[in-house]
Design a protein around this motif. Structure first.
Motif, PDB file in Angstrom:
ATOM      1  N   UNK A 110       0.810  -1.226   0.000  1.00  0.00           N
ATOM      2  CA  UNK A 110       0.000   0.000   0.000  1.00  0.00           C
ATOM      3  C   UNK A 110       0.837   1.267   0.000  1.00  0.00           C
ATOM      4  N   UNK A 111       2.015   1.241   0.629  1.00  0.00           N
ATOM      5  CA  UNK A 111       2.823   2.451   0.715  1.00  0.00           C
ATOM      6  C   UNK A 111       3.986   2.429  -0.272  1.00  0.00           C
ATOM      7  N   UNK A 112       4.128   1.349  -1.029  1.00  0.00           N
ATOM      8  CA  UNK A 112       5.274   1.253  -1.934  1.00  0.00           C
ATOM      9  C   UNK A 112       4.891   1.030  -3.385  1.00  0.00           C
ATOM     10  N   UNK A 113       3.613   0.787  -3.664  1.00  0.00           N
ATOM     11  CA  UNK A 113       3.211   0.535  -5.045  1.00  0.00           C
ATOM     12  C   UNK A 113       1.826   1.102  -5.301  1.00  0.00           C
ATOM     13  N   UNK A 114       1.707   1.787  -6.400  1.00  0.00           N
ATOM     14  CA  UNK A 114       0.414   2.300  -6.836  1.00  0.00           C
ATOM     15  C   UNK A 114       0.261   1.894  -8.295  1.00  0.00           C
ATOM     16  N   UNK A 115      -0.875   1.319  -8.628  1.00  0.00           N
ATOM     17  CA  UNK A 115      -1.055   0.717  -9.948  1.00  0.00           C
ATOM     18  C   UNK A 115      -1.960   1.554 -10.844  1.00  0.00           C
ATOM     19  N   UNK A 116      -1.612   1.554 -12.135  1.00  0.00           N
ATOM     20  CA  UNK A 116      -2.402   2.269 -13.135  1.00  0.00           C
ATOM     21  C   UNK A 116      -3.596   1.444 -13.598  1.00  0.00           C
ATOM     22  N   UNK A 117      -3.513   0.139 -13.452  1.00  0.00           N
ATOM     23  CA  UNK A 117      -4.604  -0.745 -13.852  1.00  0.00           C
ATOM     24  C   UNK A 117      -4.464  -2.071 -13.124  1.00  0.00           C
ATOM     25  N   UNK A 118      -5.601  -2.742 -12.949  1.00  0.00           N
ATOM     26  CA  UNK A 118      -5.615  -4.078 -12.349  1.00  0.00           C
ATOM     27  C   UNK A 118      -6.433  -5.004 -13.233  1.00  0.00           C
ATOM     28  N   UNK A 139      -7.947  -4.496  -3.789  1.00  0.00           N
ATOM     29  CA  UNK A 139      -7.421  -4.057  -5.087  1.00  0.00           C
ATOM     30  C   UNK A 139      -7.620  -2.551  -5.252  1.00  0.00           C
ATOM     31  N   UNK A 140      -8.810  -2.076  -4.921  1.00  0.00           N
ATOM     32  CA  UNK A 140      -9.126  -0.655  -5.048  1.00  0.00           C
ATOM     33  C   UNK A 140      -8.102   0.205  -4.308  1.00  0.00           C
ATOM     34  N   UNK A 141      -7.713  -0.241  -3.126  1.00  0.00           N
ATOM     35  CA  UNK A 141      -6.824   0.547  -2.263  1.00  0.00           C
ATOM     36  C   UNK A 141      -5.476   0.825  -2.910  1.00  0.00           C
ATOM     37  N   UNK A 142      -4.967  -0.099  -3.720  1.00  0.00           N
ATOM     38  CA  UNK A 142      -3.619   0.071  -4.284  1.00  0.00           C
ATOM     39  C   UNK A 142      -3.645   0.643  -5.698  1.00  0.00           C
ATOM     40  N   UNK A 143      -4.814   1.043  -6.173  1.00  0.00           N
ATOM     41  CA  UNK A 143      -4.909   1.670  -7.490  1.00  0.00           C
ATOM     42  C   UNK A 143      -4.726   3.185  -7.380  1.00  0.00           C
ATOM     43  N   UNK A 144      -4.085   3.752  -8.386  1.00  0.00           N
ATOM     44  CA  UNK A 144      -3.971   5.201  -8.465  1.00  0.00           C
ATOM     45  C   UNK A 144      -5.344   5.823  -8.739  1.00  0.00           C
ATOM     46  N   UNK A 145      -5.503   7.104  -8.425  1.00  0.00           N
ATOM     47  CA  UNK A 145      -6.708   7.811  -8.861  1.00  0.00           C
ATOM     48  C   UNK A 145      -6.815   7.734 -10.385  1.00  0.00           C
ATOM     49  N   UNK A 146      -8.004   7.535 -10.888  1.00  0.00           N
ATOM     50  CA  UNK A 146      -8.288   7.410 -12.326  1.00  0.00           C
ATOM     51  C   UNK A 146      -7.856   6.067 -12.906  1.00  0.00           C
ATOM     52  N   UNK A 147      -7.372   5.149 -12.076  1.00  0.00           N
ATOM     53  CA  UNK A 147      -6.953   3.831 -12.581  1.00  0.00           C
ATOM     54  C   UNK A 147      -8.177   3.021 -13.013  1.00  0.00           C
ATOM     55  N   UNK A 148      -7.907   1.970 -13.789  1.00  0.00           N
ATOM     56  CA  UNK A 148      -8.987   1.141 -14.313  1.00  0.00           C
ATOM     57  C   UNK A 148      -8.828  -0.304 -13.837  1.00  0.00           C
ATOM     58  N   UNK A 149      -9.940  -0.920 -13.500  1.00  0.00           N
ATOM     59  CA  UNK A 149      -9.986  -2.338 -13.142  1.00  0.00           C
ATOM     60  C   UNK A 149     -10.756  -3.068 -14.236  1.00  0.00           C
ATOM     61  N   UNK A 150     -10.193  -4.175 -14.743  1.00  0.00           N
ATOM     62  CA  UNK A 150     -10.859  -4.981 -15.761  1.00  0.00           C
ATOM     63  C   UNK A 150     -11.043  -6.400 -15.230  1.00  0.00           C
ATOM     64  N   UNK A 151     -12.281  -6.897 -15.279  1.00  0.00           N
ATOM     65  CA  UNK A 151     -12.584  -8.236 -14.794  1.00  0.00           C
ATOM     66  C   UNK A 151     -13.243  -9.057 -15.897  1.00  0.00           C
ATOM     67  N   UNK A 152     -13.322 -10.360 -15.692  1.00  0.00           N
ATOM     68  CA  UNK A 152     -14.073 -11.265 -16.582  1.00  0.00           C
ATOM     69  C   UNK A 152     -14.426 -12.486 -15.761  1.00  0.00           C
TER      70      UNK A 152
END
Length: 227
Positions: A110-118, A139-152
Motif C-alpha cells: 500500500x505504501x510502496x506501489x500504486x497501480x495504473x490498472x488491475x 485491489x481498489x486501495x492500491x490503485x492510483x486515482x483514475x486507474x482502471x480495473x478490468x474483470x471477466x
C-alpha cells in the motif's frame, strides 16, 4: 471435487483445457490489451495482475509492452513457477514481480506501489460471496486515482438452462461429454456466482466511480470499473 491449482498435473494441462472451458478466452485478453493500450499513455505504467495463473496474459502484455512494470499475485506457487517458466527469455521479463498469496498480500504494498490498472480475469467467481467486497477493496486501495480495473467472470443467471447452454458450447469447443458433466458439477460446488447486477453493486460499494460491461459471451461478462 475442487480443482487443485497447486497440482503439477493440473497446472501442466491448464493452458489447453482453459481454451475449451472458457468462451472467448483469447478474445477477452485481446480486448483487455486494447483497452489498456488506449487508456494508459504514460511511460511508467504499472499493472497489477490478480490470479496470474500460468502467465498467459503476462506474456501477451510483455510481448507488446516490455517497458511496463507488472506485479502478479497468485495463491498457487505451482502456477507462479509455471508463469516464470513461460516468461523465461521473454523481453521485459525482469519487469515482472511475483507475490504468492491472495489479495491480502497487497496490504504490504500500500505504501510502496500504486497501480495504473488491475486485471482480475477468471478469478473473482471463485471468491466466496461474503468475501468479494473485501477482495475488490484490497485491489481498489492500491490503485492510483483514475486507474482502471478490468474483470471477466461467470455470472449467476435466472434461467436454469444457461449452464446447460454453456456445457453444450464447451463440448462443441473440445470438451468431452465427461469433462462437460464435470464442469457442471464444479460450477455448482466450487464457484461462488453472483448476478451481474450484484457484481456491479459490489464494485460501486468499494468506491469505483463508474462500472460498465466491456464484453459478454454467454454467461461470462467482463466489467470495467474506473476509480
Amino acid at each position: 471435487m475442487a480443482k487443485d491449482f497447486h497440482s503439477e498435473q493440473v497446472v501442466d494441462g491448464y493452458d489447453d483445457h482453459i481454451r475449451k472451458l472458457i468462451p472467448g478466452y483469447e478474445q477477452v485478453h485481446a480486448q483487455v490489451t486494447a483497452i489498456l493500450e488506449t487508456e494508459l499513455q504514460a511511460s511508467d505504467v504499472h499493472i497489477l495482475i490478480v490470479g496470474c495463473g500460468t502467465g498467459y496474459e503476462l506474456s501477451l502484455l510483455l510481448k507488446q509492452h516490455p517497458e511496463w512494470q507488472y506485479t502478479a499475485i497468485d495463491p498457487s506457487l505451482t502456477m507462479i513457477n509455471k508463469a516464470r517458466e513461460r516468461l523465461s527469455g521473454v523481453t521485459g521479463a525482469e519487469q515482472v514481480s511475483f507475490l504468492q498469496g491472495d489479495t491480502s498480500v497487497l496490504n504490504e504494498l500500500m505504501h510502496s506501489a500504486q497501480f495504473d490498472a488491475a486485471l482480475v480475469i477468471l478469478v473473482a467467481h471463485f471468491v466466496p460471496e461474503t468475501s468479494k467486497e473485501q477482495f475488490f477493496k484490497d485491489i481498489y486501495t492500491v490503485l492510483k486515482p483514475q486507474a482502471v480495473l478490468l474483470t471477466y467472470d461467470l455470472m449467476k443467471t435466472e434461467r436454469s438452462t444457461d449452464l446447460k447452454i454453456l456445457q453444450n458450447f464447451c463440448c462443441k469447443n473440445g470438451l468431452t461429454q465427461v469433462q462437460g458433466q464435470k464442469m457442471l458439477e464444479r460450477l455448482q460446488h466450487d464457484f461462488e456466482l453472483i448476478s451481474a447486477e450484484h457484481y456491479v453493486t459490489v464494485l460501486k460499494t468499494c468506491g469505483f466511480r463508474t462500472v460498465s460491461s466491456y464484453t459478454q459471451f454467454l454467461s461470462y461478462t467482463g466489467f470495467r470499473a474506473d476509480k
